[in-house]
Enzyme design. Structure first.
Site, PDB file in Angstrom:
ATOM      1  CG  ASP A   1     -12.182   5.430  10.889  1.00  0.00           C
ATOM      2  OD1 ASP A   1     -11.034   5.911  10.790  1.00  0.00           O
ATOM      3  OD2 ASP A   1     -13.153   5.823  10.237  1.00  0.00           O
TER       4      ASP A   1
ATOM      5  N   PRO B   1       7.580  13.498 -14.540  1.00  0.00           N
ATOM      6  CG  PRO B   1       9.763  12.798 -14.987  1.00  0.00           C
ATOM      7  CD  PRO B   1       8.477  13.188 -15.654  1.00  0.00           C
TER       8      PRO B   1
ATOM      9  CD  GLU C   1      16.098  12.151 -21.408  1.00  0.00           C
ATOM     10  OE1 GLU C   1      16.354  12.995 -20.545  1.00  0.00           O
ATOM     11  OE2 GLU C   1      16.276  10.932 -21.234  1.00  0.00           O
TER      12      GLU C   1
ATOM     13  NE  ARG D   1      -5.616  -1.369  -1.564  1.00  0.00           N
ATOM     14  CZ  ARG D   1      -5.928  -0.863  -0.355  1.00  0.00           C
ATOM     15  NH1 ARG D   1      -6.123   0.432  -0.217  1.00  0.00           N
ATOM     16  NH2 ARG D   1      -6.046  -1.641   0.688  1.00  0.00           N
TER      17      ARG D   1
END
Ligand code: 9D3
Length: 229
Positions: A169, A89, A116, A154
């Site tokens: 575009d 995190p 944690e 992807r």
């Protein structure tokens, strides 16, 4: 492109990596996924990977031994050096720009934690990049790793049928939200598909889509327009 995934829950990945674009990309040989169970690198009969925090406090902390040994053993399993990513995190927030950077990398190692967090010496021992996927609390790094794999795979050539950004575009709506899409039927519960989309006039369709994309972006995500200036 090779992905090595280090986790205590390899089974979480199998279904996700086998389906749809991620599965097809591996079948085509564009990418390969290698799952590694951090528990295989423990040294005790209970196969412990976590322990209580020194200094006290709630929850458990990932022990340095199993994680660092796993990273070193997996790194040595292929001659291509890997970009090591520690999912935490506290990391830099993952975005499309980072996805594009990672898509240029030949080998990525994703190190997933639970509990944690990681013992601080894991950060010090490894030269890993710390990455978060956003400011919300999850139960571990596994879903973030899958998010990163999805976004990166992807972007690989020959994975999608069409080059996505080139398509965008041509509509002049790069950096905008998507325009509204419709498919059959032409009327659903009294709601009609806009006439312009049924007109066959490709110039008019492109103009309508560009306008809709810009209107949506202004009303929902004006921050995206500020950022691209
Ligand atoms: C920030 C919360 N921490 C202090 C109370 C405890 C904590 C909760 C959950 C520490 C780690 C975790 C597990 N999360 C991840 O491993 C994680 C994560 C996330 O929770 N959100 C966004 N990106 C990521 S990447 C890894």
């Amino acid at each position: 492109m090779r992905f090595d995934i280090l986790t205590i829950f390899p089974e979480m990945f199998r279904e996700v990596l086998g389906c749809s674009i991620l599965g097809i990309a591996q079948e085509k040989g564009a990418v390969s996924y290698h799952l590694h169970d951090i528990r295989e690198y423990t040294g005790d009969k209970h196969r412990r990977v976590d322990d209580r925090p020194y200094g006290g406090g709630p929850g458990m902390v990932m022990m340095p031994g199993p994680v660092v040994r796993a990273v070193e053993a997996v790194e040595a399993a292929d001659e291509t050096p890997s970009l090591q990513v520690l999912l935490t995190p506290q990391g830099r927030t993952f975005d499309q720009e980072m996805a594009a950077e990672l898509a240029q990398t030949r080998r990525i190692m994703l190190i997933c934690g639970r509990y944690e967090g990681f013992d601080e010496r894991i950060r010090l021992a490894l030269g890993a990049e710390e990455v978060s996927i956003g400011d919300y609390v999850l139960s571990g790094g596994e879903l973030p790793a899958m998010v990163i794999i999805d976004a990166v795979v992807r972007l690989q050539k020959d994975v999608l049928g069409h080059p996505d950004s080139a398509l965008q575009d041509s509509f002049g709506v790069e950096g905008c939200l998507d325009f509204p899409q419709y498919t059959r039927p032409p009327e659903f519960r009294g709601m009609r598909v806009p006439d312009v989309l049924l007109s066959g006039n490709h110039q008019k369709i492109a103009e309508w889509r560009a306008k809709q994309a810009k209107l949506r972006t202004i009303s929902r995500r004006s921050d995206m327009l500020e950022a691209s200036r």
